[in-house]
Design a protein around this motif. Structure first.
Motif, PDB file in Angstrom:
ATOM      1  N   THR A 172     -30.634 -12.732   0.962  1.00  0.00           N
ATOM      2  CA  THR A 172     -30.782 -12.356   2.367  1.00  0.00           C
ATOM      3  C   THR A 172     -29.713 -13.022   3.221  1.00  0.00           C
ATOM      4  N   LEU A 173     -29.469 -14.299   3.007  1.00  0.00           N
ATOM      5  CA  LEU A 173     -28.469 -15.024   3.791  1.00  0.00           C
ATOM      6  C   LEU A 173     -27.075 -14.445   3.584  1.00  0.00           C
ATOM      7  N   ASN A 174     -26.742 -14.079   2.359  1.00  0.00           N
ATOM      8  CA  ASN A 174     -25.432 -13.481   2.095  1.00  0.00           C
ATOM      9  C   ASN A 174     -25.283 -12.125   2.784  1.00  0.00           C
ATOM     10  N   GLN A 175     -26.354 -11.339   2.809  1.00  0.00           N
ATOM     11  CA  GLN A 175     -26.286 -10.039   3.476  1.00  0.00           C
ATOM     12  C   GLN A 175     -26.199 -10.205   4.989  1.00  0.00           C
ATOM     13  N   ILE A 176     -26.880 -11.220   5.519  1.00  0.00           N
ATOM     14  CA  ILE A 176     -26.750 -11.517   6.948  1.00  0.00           C
ATOM     15  C   ILE A 176     -25.305 -11.898   7.269  1.00  0.00           C
ATOM     16  N   ALA A 177     -24.711 -12.747   6.424  1.00  0.00           N
ATOM     17  CA  ALA A 177     -23.319 -13.156   6.633  1.00  0.00           C
ATOM     18  C   ALA A 177     -22.389 -11.954   6.635  1.00  0.00           C
ATOM     19  N   THR A 178     -22.598 -11.032   5.701  1.00  0.00           N
ATOM     20  CA  THR A 178     -21.775  -9.827   5.631  1.00  0.00           C
ATOM     21  C   THR A 178     -21.883  -9.008   6.911  1.00  0.00           C
ATOM     22  N   GLU A 179     -23.103  -8.880   7.432  1.00  0.00           N
ATOM     23  CA  GLU A 179     -23.312  -8.100   8.653  1.00  0.00           C
ATOM     24  C   GLU A 179     -22.661  -8.768   9.865  1.00  0.00           C
ATOM     25  N   LEU A 180     -22.765 -10.088   9.960  1.00  0.00           N
ATOM     26  CA  LEU A 180     -22.175 -10.788  11.107  1.00  0.00           C
ATOM     27  C   LEU A 180     -20.659 -10.691  11.085  1.00  0.00           C
ATOM     28  N   VAL A 181     -20.069 -10.771   9.905  1.00  0.00           N
ATOM     29  CA  VAL A 181     -18.616 -10.615   9.799  1.00  0.00           C
ATOM     30  C   VAL A 181     -18.217  -9.195  10.182  1.00  0.00           C
ATOM     31  N   ALA A 182     -18.979  -8.205   9.713  1.00  0.00           N
ATOM     32  CA  ALA A 182     -18.696  -6.810  10.060  1.00  0.00           C
ATOM     33  C   ALA A 182     -18.841  -6.570  11.561  1.00  0.00           C
ATOM     34  N   ASP A 183     -19.764  -7.284  12.190  1.00  0.00           N
ATOM     35  CA  ASP A 183     -19.961  -7.167  13.641  1.00  0.00           C
ATOM     36  C   ASP A 183     -18.889  -7.911  14.433  1.00  0.00           C
TER      37      ASP A 183
END
Length: 366
Positions: free
Chosen positions: A109-120
């Motif tokens: 979950t934390l890795n997917q959150i990180a991916t989304e924040l970078v994409a944002d």
């Protein structure tokens, strides 16, 4: 906005992807950091260090909490309150509501959150607790989005920074480093006749490694028996607490360990029933039933973290030149209900700490 978990992360990504085409915002760069601004409202405003910031600017702030527990929740609330306060003072907006998530102690979950924040393309990421900070650091190595961590007990050993005065290229933050010897000084002041001490912790938590080593050294120096019990889940921690009670230890020590913290409400009565005081590395443990929590004021820690974020985003400070802040941790929080049940006179603590705070068992700070 309430913290979002993974399903909300994915939903938010879809919504923002569709909404992006109609955006009226452009981006400008300040001291190497991407800053989101509204081109139609930009004007100059004086900042705290005398430089000029864009009045009306909006900064996208990612906040990533490792897991729900009383201390980390308190930190997040303090960060948000301080960002709101500074935003009003400076005439800017810190948009964290759309980018605040909880990893629920799950690395996927934390890795997917990180991916989304970078994409944002957020302007900064604030991870709360060591596991979240490590994942956010890995996610920003290539893009160099600033990372300002909070409540990382040993950032150097975790590989986040080279040293408190030598942060990484894009990372700095605040530490809740524990004075382990001070906790044990309190323990032996309350009971000089202790013969055995249990160490209860999650062996996978980086925040626990150094204080556990320090605890062993302290106890071995006194010739006191050490009984170690560990776990990585609530059930395992509960079983470990049962094992320590069965072993008849005289006291139990837990450092700033998020796994044990989330289990405290389920285990504190086990220790009370066995007549064992639980000494811990954070005030939230005492709030959740442990006899004593020793450490930093987590509201102050969150406020200091937010102030560092403002300095980086608005004042153009360089994370690589911003030392890690370690707050004073001389506050002992005593659960008065537990102290009474165990028959412990903690009045001696008042001369050994910066302060003694009394609390009673509850789930959250008010």
């Amino acid at each position: 906005m309430k913290k979002k978990v993974l399903t909300a992360v994915l939903a938010a990504a879809m919504v923002m992807s569709m909404a992006g085409c109609g955006s009226t915002k452009d981006t400008t760069s300040t001291a190497g950091n991407t800053v989101s601004t509204d081109a139609q409202t930009e004007s100059a405003a004086e900042t705290t260090d005398g430089t000029e910031a864009a009045s009306g600017a909006t900064y996208k702030v990612g906040i990533v909490q490792y897991v729900d527990d009383a201390s980390l929740n308190q930190i997040e609330a303090a960060i948000e309150a301080e960002l709101d306060k500074k935003g009003e003072e400076l005439g800017v907006t810190f948009d964290y509501g759309d980018y605040t998530f909880n990893g629920q102690a799950d690395s996927t979950t934390l890795n997917q959150i990180a991916t989304e924040l970078v994409a944002d393309n957020v302007d900064v990421i604030i991870p709360i607790a060591t596991p979240a900070a490590m994942i956010m650091q890995n996610a920003t190595e290539d893009n160099q989005i600033p990372v300002v961590f909070s409540a990382v007990s040993d950032p150097e050993s975790a590989g986040l920074v080279a040293g408190n005065d030598a942060p990484g290229a894009n990372i700095t933050g605040t530490s809740d480093a524990l004075d382990t010897d001070a906790v044990f000084d309190l323990m032996f002041a309350a009971d000089p006749d202790i013969k055995s001490v249990g160490l209860l912790y999650d062996k996978s938590q980086d925040s626990a490694k150094k204080p556990i080593e320090e605890a062993k050294a302290y106890l071995e120096g006194k010739g006191v028996e050490v009984v170690e019990k560990t776990g990585t889940t609530n059930d395992e921690i509960s079983n470990a607490a049962d094992a320590l009670a069965a072993a008849g230890v005289d006291a139990v020590f837990t450092p700033t360990d998020n796994t044990v913290m989330t289990a405290e409400l389920a285990i504190y009565e086990k220790f009370i029933d066995a007549g064992i005081p639980h000494y811990t590395g954070a005030d939230s443990f005492a709030l959740n039933g442990a006899f004593l929590g020793y450490g930093v004021n987590y509201e102050d820690l969150g406020t200091a973290t937010a102030d560092m974020v403002v300095d980086i985003l608005v004042n153009g400070k360089n994370p690589a030149e911003t030392p890690v802040q370690t707050l004073s941790n001389g506050i002992a929080t005593v659960n008065t209900e537990t102290a009474e049940a165990l028959g412990i006179d903690y009045s001696v603590f008042s001369d050994m700490c910066e302060g003694v705070v009394e609390t009673q068992t509850a789930e959250e700070f008010e």
